[in-house]
Design a protein around this motif. Structure first.
Motif, PDB file in Angstrom:
ATOM      1  N   ALA A   1      -0.431   7.428   4.158  1.00 46.92           N
ATOM      2  CA  ALA A   1      -0.714   8.505   5.109  1.00 46.92           C
ATOM      3  C   ALA A   1      -2.148   9.010   5.010  1.00 46.92           C
ATOM      4  N   THR A   2      -2.918   8.472   4.071  1.00 49.92           N
ATOM      5  CA  THR A   2      -4.244   9.042   3.852  1.00 49.92           C
ATOM      6  C   THR A   2      -5.298   8.387   4.739  1.00 49.92           C
ATOM      7  N   HIS A   3      -6.301   9.165   5.108  1.00 48.89           N
ATOM      8  CA  HIS A   3      -7.495   8.576   5.678  1.00 48.89           C
ATOM      9  C   HIS A   3      -8.719   9.085   4.953  1.00 48.89           C
ATOM     10  N   LEU A   4      -8.510   9.416   3.683  1.00 46.74           N
ATOM     11  CA  LEU A   4      -9.618   9.855   2.842  1.00 46.74           C
ATOM     12  C   LEU A   4     -10.362   8.607   2.379  1.00 46.74           C
ATOM     13  N   GLU A   5     -11.652   8.532   2.719  1.00 45.15           N
ATOM     14  CA  GLU A   5     -12.359   7.267   2.568  1.00 45.15           C
ATOM     15  C   GLU A   5     -12.340   6.722   1.144  1.00 45.15           C
ATOM     16  N   LEU A   6     -12.462   7.609   0.167  1.00 49.38           N
ATOM     17  CA  LEU A   6     -12.685   7.095  -1.174  1.00 49.38           C
ATOM     18  C   LEU A   6     -11.429   6.562  -1.826  1.00 49.38           C
TER      19      LEU A   6
ATOM     20  N   ALA B   1       0.828  -1.205   0.000  1.00 52.70           N
ATOM     21  CA  ALA B   1       0.000   0.000   0.000  1.00 52.70           C
ATOM     22  C   ALA B   1       0.865   1.259   0.000  1.00 52.70           C
ATOM     23  N   ARG B   2       1.911   1.267  -0.809  1.00 42.37           N
ATOM     24  CA  ARG B   2       2.741   2.467  -0.910  1.00 42.37           C
ATOM     25  C   ARG B   2       2.246   3.328  -2.067  1.00 42.37           C
ATOM     26  N   ILE B   3       2.962   4.437  -2.376  1.00 36.64           N
ATOM     27  CA  ILE B   3       2.269   5.528  -3.052  1.00 36.64           C
ATOM     28  C   ILE B   3       1.684   5.338  -4.450  1.00 36.64           C
ATOM     29  N   PRO B   4       2.276   4.719  -5.417  1.00 32.75           N
ATOM     30  CA  PRO B   4       1.546   4.800  -6.685  1.00 32.75           C
ATOM     31  C   PRO B   4       0.181   4.108  -6.622  1.00 32.75           C
ATOM     32  N   ILE B   5       0.019   3.159  -5.719  1.00 32.96           N
ATOM     33  CA  ILE B   5      -1.240   2.426  -5.628  1.00 32.96           C
ATOM     34  C   ILE B   5      -2.109   2.969  -4.494  1.00 32.96           C
TER      35      ILE B   5
END
Lengths: 222, 316
Positions: free
Chosen positions: B202-207, B194-198
């Motif tokens: 650091a996000t908790h934005l639901e969508l 679950a690293r950045i390009p996929i």
């Protein structure tokens, strides 16, 4: 692997990179990057030719390397960049088939090419005979690039990439073509490029775009 | 197997379990530096784990036993993977017990339990996260298997310690096939962890979140175990990558204690480099749309298969 001398190992790496570049050209949508990839492919061809010339001591290979450098690394990409700027075509439209599917078809083509090359390379006696499969794969991938594109510009890049593949194939099977043939092919490509450049302008004047779909409808149909 | 082998095995497991959160902390620190932020401490993951372990666990009313068991299963699987990957020494009781394909199976087990637990409560976001996790998993797994197959073909064995021994003992040779598969493996590593390009860790934005969405219903010690397992997963993937592509410095049985000490130093250096390059890559690249993820992973698969074909054709 340990038995193979170091310069042949480098040649193998170059061959692998050559194939990889073909794939990235297949996936690339931006025309400017496509031309740059073509130039890099030419550069790899140049390095491979010089290495092979040094290894085999065939002097005519130096000549064809110089031809590659002048024409395929500097000349034609420069010409293409000029055309792009003049015609203002920076983006290709979405390719006809989606990129992942194109990639998978490309993989099948590579497998087919490697199978095809096996009996031929068994007969060849050059040190680089194993890379013949890669050359055939590059030729067929360039075909695929041309088939899956709509714009005239990217089709021309595919055509030039195919020429790179042919050159590489001749090099790995028989240490290059005879000088006369090589000069002839180089001249042909140059002239074809110039003629196609004129064509681009004519096509655009007629249809207001470089999309080759317009060719498929007859004038009377409109 | 002697007693010392078991002692070394235990050391390897404990070291791995302890190092994993530090590796995550190191990646976060590098990311913060690269983005001109003041960096969190290297021990920050430990602090949050500590905090979570001391909180009272809250469960949803309709949580089934599976929901409570899953964190222990996922964590246990990851610890087992730490034991199997020969990160320090090649001939240990666990490393020779399972081969590369069993390893992929273990990782898949962890993923299945994570997704089932996410769907267990029945909340919308958990299900969404589980579905996305499975989609990424089913695209990444063939690529990972292909990578392992190429390494197995070169060294004629699917056993990880033997692959590491074969590749580290060989004199310098150029392997274009290994270079291709290394890039493919790096892409799989990014997708699976679950690293950045996929996915953005650091996000908790639901969508947009994938991994975080599967953990939404967890709290306290369960959440702590899940997060520890996630950092262990990153550690495991980095260690698998090191075993396949940079096995130099790994200890073999004959080298004894000094070999082990050297191996620990080498591993620490490699982890430092791997962590900082991961952070660098994450900083310079943007997150892909979720529908571009198949394209990204198809490219990884393609590179791995190309590596295999090139190996078959050139013998390199």
């Amino acid at each position: 692997m340990n038995g193979i001398p170091f310069d042949l190992q480098i040649l193998n790496v170059l061959a692998a990179l050559f194939l990889l570049l073909s794939f990235s050209m297949l996936a690339q949508r931006r025309i400017v990057t496509l031309v740059n990839l073509l130039a890099i492919q030419g550069l790899i061809l140049f390095i491979a030719t010089v290495l092979l010339a040094w290894r085999t001591g065939e002097t005519h290979l130096y000549l064809s390397a110089a031809l590659t450098l002048g024409l395929k690394v500097i000349g034609l990409p420069w010409l293409l960049h000029q055309l792009i700027r003049k015609l203002d075509v920076y983006w290709d439209t979405e390719p006809l088939i989606n990129p992942s599917a194109t990639m998978l078809i490309g993989l099948l083509i590579v497998i087919f090419a490697f199978g095809l090359a096996q009996p031929i390379s068994a007969l060849a006696s050059t040190a680089t005979r194993n890379t013949l499969g890669i050359a055939i794969a590059v030729i067929l991938l360039a075909f695929l690039t041309m088939i899956t594109r709509r714009k005239a510009m990217s089709q021309v890049v595919g055509f030039l990439s195919m020429e790179n593949g042919l050159f590489f194939g001749a090099m790995s099977a028989t240490y290059g073509m005879p000088m006369v043939v090589e000069l002839g092919v180089a001249l042909d490509v140059l002239v074809a490029m110039l003629v196609l450049g004129v064509f681009f302008f004519q096509i655009r004047e007629q249809f207001d775009s470089l999309d080759l779909r317009h060719f498929e409808t007859l004038k009377e149909d409109e | 197997m002697t007693l010392s082998a078991f002692a070394y095995q235990l050391l390897e497991i404990i070291l791995g379990v302890i190092t994993a959160p530090v590796l995550l902390g190191w990646v976060n620190q590098c990311r913060a530096w690269l983005q001109n932020r003041s960096a969190p401490s290297l021990w920050q993951p430990y602090r949050s784990l500590h905090k979570l372990f001391y909180k009272q666990a809250v469960l949803a009313e309709n949580a089934s036993p599976l929901f409570r068991v899953a964190p222990y299963v996922v964590f246990g699987t990851m610890v087992l993977v730490v034991a199997i990957v020969p990160s320090l020494e090649t001939r240990l009781p666990f490393t020779v017990a399972a081969d590369a394909i069993a390893l992929v199976g273990l990782l898949a087990t962890a993923r299945v339990f994570l997704s089932l637990a996410a769907m267990d409560i029945g909340a919308a976001f958990g299900t969404l996260g589980a579905r996305r996790e499975m989609m990424i998993g089913f695209l990444a797994e063939p690529a990972l298997l292909m990578v392992l197959f190429v390494a197995a073909m070169i060294s004629q064995t699917t056993s990880l310690p033997l692959i590491a021994e074969r590749l580290s003992s060989e004199s310098l040779a150029l392997y274009p096939s290994l270079a291709f598969t290394a890039v493919a493996f790096a892409m799989v590593l990014l997708a699976e962890n679950a690293r950045i390009p996929i996915d953005n860790p650091a996000t908790h934005l639901e969508l947009t979140m994938i991994h975080e969405a599967t953990l939404l219903e967890y709290s306290a010690r369960h959440l702590a175990l899940m997060e520890w397992a996630a950092s262990l997963k990153l550690y495991n993937y980095v260690c698998i990558g090191i075993t396949l592509f940079l096995p130099f410095g790994v200890a073999t049985q004959s080298q004894g204690t000094t070999g082990l000490a050297l191996a620990i130093v080498a591993l620490a250096l490699k982890l430092l480099v791997a962590g900082s390059s991961l952070a660098l890559f994450e900083t310079v690249s943007a997150k892909l749309r979720i529908f571009r993820a198949p394209e990204f992973l198809a490219t990884a698969f393609l590179l791995a298969v190309l590596g295999m074909l090139v190996h078959l054709l050139l013998g390199a």
